[in-house]
Write a protein that holds these residues in place. Structure first.
Motif, short mmCIF file in Angstrom:
data_model
loop_
_atom_site.label_atom_id
_atom_site.label_comp_id
_atom_site.label_asym_id
_atom_site.label_seq_id
_atom_site.Cartn_x
_atom_site.Cartn_y
_atom_site.Cartn_z
N LYS A 162 -6.11 4.63 -6.15
CA LYS A 162 -6.93 5.81 -6.43
C LYS A 162 -7.33 5.77 -7.92
O LYS A 162 -8.17 4.97 -8.28
CB LYS A 162 -6.17 7.05 -5.98
CG LYS A 162 -5.79 6.89 -4.49
CD LYS A 162 -5.21 8.08 -3.86
CE LYS A 162 -4.57 7.77 -2.52
NZ LYS A 162 -5.43 7.15 -1.50
N SER A 205 0.85 -1.19 0.00
CA SER A 205 0.00 0.00 0.00
C SER A 205 0.89 1.24 0.00
O SER A 205 2.09 1.15 0.28
CB SER A 205 -0.92 0.02 1.23
OG SER A 205 -0.18 0.41 2.37
N ALA A 234 0.51 10.04 -5.43
CA ALA A 234 -0.72 9.25 -5.21
C ALA A 234 -1.91 9.81 -5.98
O ALA A 234 -2.70 9.06 -6.57
CB ALA A 234 -1.04 9.20 -3.72
N HIS A 287 1.41 14.01 3.25
CA HIS A 287 0.49 12.99 3.77
C HIS A 287 1.00 12.37 5.09
O HIS A 287 2.21 12.25 5.31
CB HIS A 287 0.34 11.88 2.72
CG HIS A 287 -0.75 10.91 3.04
ND1 HIS A 287 -0.51 9.63 3.47
CD2 HIS A 287 -2.10 11.05 2.99
CE1 HIS A 287 -1.66 9.01 3.66
NE2 HIS A 287 -2.64 9.84 3.38
N TRP A 343 0.65 3.66 2.12
CA TRP A 343 1.06 3.90 3.51
C TRP A 343 2.32 3.11 3.82
O TRP A 343 3.31 3.62 4.34
CB TRP A 343 -0.09 3.49 4.46
CG TRP A 343 0.33 3.63 5.88
CD1 TRP A 343 1.03 2.73 6.63
CD2 TRP A 343 0.16 4.78 6.72
NE1 TRP A 343 1.28 3.24 7.87
CE2 TRP A 343 0.77 4.49 7.95
CE3 TRP A 343 -0.46 6.02 6.53
CZ2 TRP A 343 0.78 5.40 9.00
CZ3 TRP A 343 -0.45 6.92 7.58
CH2 TRP A 343 0.16 6.61 8.80
C1 LIG Z 1 -0.66 11.47 -0.74
C2 LIG Z 1 -0.94 10.08 -0.27
N1 LIG Z 1 0.08 9.24 -0.09
C3 LIG Z 1 -0.12 7.98 0.33
C4 LIG Z 1 -1.39 7.51 0.59
C5 LIG Z 1 -1.56 6.12 1.08
O1 LIG Z 1 -1.86 5.27 0.01
P1 LIG Z 1 -2.67 3.93 0.23
O2 LIG Z 1 -4.10 4.27 0.34
O3 LIG Z 1 -2.33 3.09 -0.95
O4 LIG Z 1 -2.15 3.33 1.50
C6 LIG Z 1 -2.50 8.36 0.40
C7 LIG Z 1 -3.91 7.99 0.61
O5 LIG Z 1 -4.38 7.13 1.13
C8 LIG Z 1 -2.26 9.67 -0.03
O6 LIG Z 1 -3.28 10.53 -0.18
#
Ligand SMILES: Cc1ncc(COP(=O)(O)O)c(C=O)c1O
Length: 387
Positions: A241, A108, A211, A136, A110
């Motif tokens: 996304k 992910s 992202a 973020h 995150w």
């Molecule tokens: C700028 C940004 N980076 C990273 C993430 C994390 O990505 P993921 O949802 O794949 O964990 C998000 C949103 O969730 C985001 O808005």
């Protein structure tokens, strides 16, 4: 009630008193820019499925096919037995899409940010770290895990970044700049060309989170880093996304990827993404380059919405993308407006601190290519009527 629960109840009460208590609510995405909640179909202005790919038949079919072929799970972490031909082929396809030497898939976004930032800083001991104050939460978490002090520059204020670099960066053995190319809560863009100039002038490593740009902006949806080829050291983004699936990528040099494979804890110590996830990503990468019409439509909708909000006297900040904030101010006002819209069949979630700075509670309006102009007009009409 357990001993732990009494502590948690107290903490939750504090969150509630600040107007920041959150609850999970079940929703189901529809293919047509709608979402179903509590049995009601609402026009969805809150999901990040910008291109409507989450319910696209090609993604669904390929996830199904790859599951039937390779199974439901990947069996182990990538460095044990979890790397399949499909992982390696997909990473080569991502690198080709982003025009970079190499790519690596993470579970992910995150996980990617919290794994990569500490790993990179381990290789740059004593580095001074500079970040846009609105990056973020996952990047902040990565920095916290690395245990480094950050120098935050005012949002998108590159003069401030330069001043900080000249002051705090000058005697450091290395410098790292972190930003997003499109900011998730504001929908505005970083000036990529100037950022690259600054990074080069100050001998700083540049790390950009794409992202919200990947799939939507840049040539063939390759993101805003595509406008500055070869000048960003680390580019990451998510497949969750605009690409309609799940997981994340990082792109850059082969050395970067080799280093992360050896050191990024959230890559090394986690199970490899499974075939269904890979199949959906693979299908999205086939579709994205050909979606210029959808990207143009999103741009048109964004302009219509911003013009309409301005006519209503509502601040939309510096948004220039498919993410448009309608600034309301207090938590209570944002929640009340969101509730009134939901009653009118429109879902635009209220975003409150700590996600955004105090006093900037807002509706974060996320446009989808599956919206029509009539959807925007209905939203504007309802916002106007509710104030
Ligand atoms: C700028 C940004 N980076 C990273 C993430 C994390 O990505 P993921 O949802 O794949 O964990 C998000 C949103 O969730 C985001 O808005």
């Amino acid at each position: 009630m357990s001993r732990l629960d009494s502590h948690l109840e107290t903490a939750l009460a504090r969150i509630g008193q600040a107007g920041q208590r959150r609850h999970l609510r079940a929703s189901a995405l529809s293919p047509n820019g709608r979402i179903v909640r509590n049995g009601r179909e609402l026009v969805d202005f809150s999901s990040n499925d910008y291109l409507g790919l989450a319910r696209h038949p090609l993604l669904i079919e390929r996830a199904r096919e790859w599951t039937a072929r390779d199974g439901a799970g990947s069996g182990a972490s990538r460095l044990v037995t979890g790397t399949s031909d499909a992982h390696l082929a997909l990473e080569a396809k991502i690198a080709a899409f982003k025009h970079t030497e190499a790519a690596l898939v993470f579970a992910s976004g995150w996980q990617a940010n919290t794994a990569m930032i500490p790993a990179l800083l381990t290789a740059m001991p004593g580095a001074a770290v500079f970040c846009d104050r609105l990056i973020h939460a996952s990047m902040h978490a990565g920095l916290a895990m690395a245990g480094v002090r950050q120098h935050r520059f005012r949002h998108n204020d590159l003069d401030h970044l330069e001043a900080l670099l000249a002051d705090k960066g000058v005697n450091a053995p290395a410098r790292l700049i972190l930003t997003e190319s499109v900011f998730s809560m504001d929908g505005d863009r970083a000036d990529m060309a100037r950022l690259c100039d600054i990074a080069e002038r100050h001998d700083a490593v540049l790390y950009v989170d794409e992202a919200h740009a990947t799939g939507v902006l840049g040539p063939q949806g390759r993101g805003l880093c595509a406008h500055v080829p070869g000048r960003v050291d680390v580019t990451m983004g998510t497949f969750s996304k605009a690409l309609g699936g799940f997981g994340a990528y990082v792109t850059g040099s082969q050395v970067l990827i080799d280093y992360l494979v050896n050191t990024a804890s959230g890559f090394v110590f986690t199970t490899a993404p499974p075939p269904a996830v890979l199949g959906a990503i693979d299908a999205a990468l086939d579709l994205i380059p050909g979606m210029d019409a959808e990207r143009a439509h999103l741009a048109t909708l964004g302009k219509r919405l911003r013009d309409g909000l301005a006519a209503l006297g509502i601040d939309h900040g510096a948004s220039s993308t498919q993410i448009v904030p309608a600034m309301v101010g207090t938590e209570a006002d944002a929640l009340a407006l969101s509730a009134r819209l939901e009653a009118a069949g429109l879902l635009a979630s209220a975003i409150r601190p700590p996600t955004v700075p105090p006093g900037t509670s807002r509706l974060r309006i996320a446009l989808r290519a599956t919206h029509g102009e009539a959807d925007i007009d209905a939203l504007l009409g309802a916002i106007g009527g509710a104030r």
